[in-house]
Design a protein around this motif. Structure first.
Motif, short mmCIF file in Angstrom:
data_model
loop_
_atom_site.label_atom_id
_atom_site.label_comp_id
_atom_site.label_asym_id
_atom_site.label_seq_id
_atom_site.Cartn_x
_atom_site.Cartn_y
_atom_site.Cartn_z
N ARG A 397 0.83 -1.21 0.00
CA ARG A 397 0.00 0.00 0.00
C ARG A 397 0.87 1.26 0.00
N VAL A 398 1.88 1.28 0.87
CA VAL A 398 2.74 2.48 0.98
C VAL A 398 3.55 2.69 -0.30
N LEU A 399 4.10 1.63 -0.86
CA LEU A 399 4.89 1.75 -2.08
C LEU A 399 4.02 2.19 -3.26
N ALA A 400 2.80 1.65 -3.34
CA ALA A 400 1.88 2.04 -4.43
C ALA A 400 1.48 3.51 -4.29
N GLU A 401 1.19 3.93 -3.07
CA GLU A 401 0.83 5.34 -2.81
C GLU A 401 1.98 6.26 -3.22
N SER A 402 3.21 5.86 -2.90
CA SER A 402 4.38 6.70 -3.21
C SER A 402 4.63 6.76 -4.71
N GLU A 403 4.46 5.64 -5.42
CA GLU A 403 4.66 5.64 -6.87
C GLU A 403 3.56 6.44 -7.56
N ASP A 404 2.32 6.29 -7.09
CA ASP A 404 1.20 7.10 -7.61
C ASP A 404 1.53 8.59 -7.51
N GLU A 405 1.95 8.96 -6.32
CA GLU A 405 2.25 10.37 -6.04
C GLU A 405 3.38 10.87 -6.94
N LEU A 406 4.44 10.09 -7.04
CA LEU A 406 5.61 10.50 -7.84
C LEU A 406 5.22 10.71 -9.30
N SER A 407 4.28 9.92 -9.80
CA SER A 407 3.87 10.05 -11.20
C SER A 407 3.12 11.35 -11.47
N ARG A 408 2.69 12.04 -10.41
CA ARG A 408 1.93 13.30 -10.56
C ARG A 408 2.79 14.53 -10.27
N PHE A 427 20.52 10.89 10.25
CA PHE A 427 20.16 12.15 10.90
C PHE A 427 18.80 12.11 11.60
N PHE A 428 18.04 11.03 11.41
CA PHE A 428 16.74 10.92 12.06
C PHE A 428 16.94 10.58 13.54
N GLU A 429 16.24 11.29 14.40
CA GLU A 429 16.35 11.02 15.84
C GLU A 429 15.90 9.61 16.14
N CYS A 430 14.86 9.18 15.40
CA CYS A 430 14.30 7.85 15.62
C CYS A 430 14.17 7.19 14.25
N PRO A 431 14.82 6.03 14.02
CA PRO A 431 14.69 5.39 12.71
C PRO A 431 13.25 4.95 12.47
N ARG A 432 12.78 5.08 11.25
CA ARG A 432 11.39 4.70 10.93
C ARG A 432 11.38 3.67 9.82
N TYR A 433 10.60 2.65 10.03
CA TYR A 433 10.57 1.52 9.10
C TYR A 433 10.22 1.96 7.68
N LEU A 434 9.21 2.82 7.52
CA LEU A 434 8.76 3.18 6.18
C LEU A 434 9.83 3.98 5.42
N ASN A 435 10.65 4.75 6.14
CA ASN A 435 11.76 5.44 5.47
C ASN A 435 12.78 4.43 4.95
N LEU A 436 13.03 3.40 5.75
CA LEU A 436 13.95 2.33 5.36
C LEU A 436 13.43 1.60 4.12
N LEU A 437 12.14 1.27 4.15
CA LEU A 437 11.49 0.56 3.04
C LEU A 437 11.58 1.36 1.74
N LEU A 438 11.15 2.62 1.81
CA LEU A 438 11.14 3.46 0.60
C LEU A 438 12.55 3.73 0.09
N ASN A 439 13.49 3.88 1.01
CA ASN A 439 14.87 4.12 0.60
C ASN A 439 15.41 2.92 -0.18
#
Length: 481
Positions: A397-408, A427-439
């Motif tokens: 869901r998150v990857l599809a939302e991000s690709e949809d957004e990027l295409s616009r 540099f993130f105070e707290c690592p976040r899973y979704l940042n890791l995934l998208l990266n």
């Protein structure tokens, strides 16, 4: 619409066949004032406001410097040396006094109220006796050797759009504004009271009888240019403008990351859905004599007034692209009737007409996967890359939302995540899973978007994003096998 919605937004919305409404319950998007954090609780899941809670942590001058200074202490001056030395009074009065004495009588200082705009209350001084008694106050070392064009000082207004803070997605607009001081620059102490020489704010300089307007977004004339015109001008002098632009992007990413822990904590406490917030920032940047960019301030309600054809050309295109990127969703009728229900997503999206992801509770399996990757702080690249081996429904869901957004994206460029954004994760105070995934997704697929969109489309057609018991999309089952 609110009383502060700029005309350029009203006209763009009107041309898109949306209707402006003053009703308080049935609106889809609002362009308005910043609100106190608890007020965000009133947003329904299908409503989108043009602010995140907590962005004053970079939008107020005193908070911006406090947060950047904290980052500098933690990560060093090599990474965080793009802002002038700053003191906040009354707290830093003793530190300022020492720095003042160490700098000698030729050092200039710029004084700013911490929450003002449009150049109000700003002055340049060089004697301790000139220090205003009124507090609170921000005192900065003055950048006394700016890069000059035809003898005039200038700054850059850069438009930055954040669509989400978790995962963090930052876009930068390809054009912007170059705002000149309307008097030729002099470093003489006698000129310090001349605001038309030392301040670049349009709201200050338009009052000067010498101010020259410019209506042509291609022309390098008058006291306001388009950013693209500046790049062409500097490029014609053999200057590497790509390098300057990359440094500006670096400043933007690090500054937004400095606000990230505050915003995500307030989003969690006050906002029903990550869909509900997006924000346009105006970053003000100055180039010194060596063409090094310095951040001056961040505006959380950047002016969108369009007084000239140049303003209309730059801001009009930017707002059109921004509102396309925002991806407003038309909710089902029953969702509007029930404020707490979820909004349906755009039918043209990769995921089709599924519900907003805020409605989906993470499964136990997905929680295990997230905890597993977040606890490995110093993992090697092969381990981190394995985050893509088993894509869970929420991942899809998150990857599809991000690709949809990027295409616009239009004339916006996504600068985080990007193929080179891995270096910012520390540099993130707290690592976040979704940042890791998208990266990791970006590392793997940045040079073949057609292939990755095809993969996501296939997964969505199978309904993986809606939840599945297929072992291929469950971490624990995949490990067992």
């Amino acid at each position: 619409m609110s009383s502060v919605t700029p005309n350029v937004v009203k006209h763009t919305v009107g041309r898109s066949h949306f209707k402006a409404t003053k009703k308080s319950h049935d609106w889809l998007g609002c362009w308005g004032h910043h609100m106190k954090s608890p007020a965000f609780k009133t947003l329904s899941e299908h409503q989108k406001l043009n602010h995140f809670p907590g962005t004053f942590q970079i939008g107020r001058k005193d908070r911006l410097w406090r947060n950047l200074s904290k980052m500098q202490v933690r990560f060093g001056k090599q990474e965080f040396s793009f802002f002038p030395r700053t003191f906040i009074l009354p707290q830093d009065i003793k530190l300022l006094r020492k720095a003042w004495e160490d700098s000698g009588s030729k050092q200039k200082w710029i004084i700013k109220p911490p929450a003002s705009a449009r150049g109000i209350g700003i002055q340049v001084i060089h004697k301790w006796s000139q220090m205003p008694r009124k507090r609170p106050l921000l005192v900065q070392k003055y950048l006394h050797k700016p890069y000059l064009i035809s003898g005039n000082k200038f700054d850059l207004r850069i438009y930055v759009y954040v669509t989400s803070y978790d995962p963090l997605r930052i876009y930068i607009f390809s054009d912007g504004l170059v705002r000149f001081a309307s008097c030729k620059y002099s470093s003489s102490m006698k000129t310090l009271s001349n605001k038309f020489m030392h301040l670049t704010n349009y709201s200050v300089n338009k009052k000067n009888s010498e101010y020259q307007a410019n209506s042509d977004d291609k022309a390098c004339q008058g006291h306001k240019w388009a950013l693209k015109a500046l790049w062409q001008f500097l490029g014609s002098k053999g200057i590497n403008t790509t390098l300057i632009w990359e440094k500006i992007k670096d400043i933007v990413i690090k500054t937004v990351i400095a606000s990230e822990p505050y915003v995500n904590s307030l989003m969690k406490a006050n906002v029903r859905s990550s869909y509900c917030c997006h924000e346009l920032f105006g970053f003000d940047i100055m180039l010194d004599e060596n063409l090094k960019p310095w951040i001056l301030e961040v505006n959380i309600s950047p002016s969108l007034h369009s007084n000239t054809a140049l303003d209309v050309s730059v801001k009009g295109q930017m707002i059109r692209d921004l509102l396309n990127l925002a991806g407003f969703r038309i909710p089902a009728r029953e969702d509007v009737a029930t404020p707490c229900s979820s909004a349906s997503s755009s039918t043209s999206s990769l995921c089709g007409g599924n519900r907003d992801r805020s409605k989906h509770e993470l499964s136990a399996d997905e929680k295990v996967k997230r905890a597993f990757y977040l606890t490995q702080r110093y993992a090697d690249q092969d381990f981190v890359a394995s985050v893509l081996d088993v894509l869970t429904p929420e991942d899809v869901r998150v990857l599809a939302e991000s690709e949809d957004e990027l295409s616009r994206r239009g004339e916006f460029e996504r600068i985080f995540p990007s193929p080179s954004s891995s270096r910012y994760l520390r540099f993130f105070e707290c690592p976040r899973y979704l940042n890791l995934l998208l990266n990791q997704w970006e590392q793997k697929h940045w040079n073949d978007r057609t292939k990755c969109i095809g993969l996501l489309r296939t997964l969505c057609q199978k309904g993986v994003h809606l939840g599945t018991s297929d072992p291929a999309h469950m971490v624990s089952r995949s490990v067992d096998q």
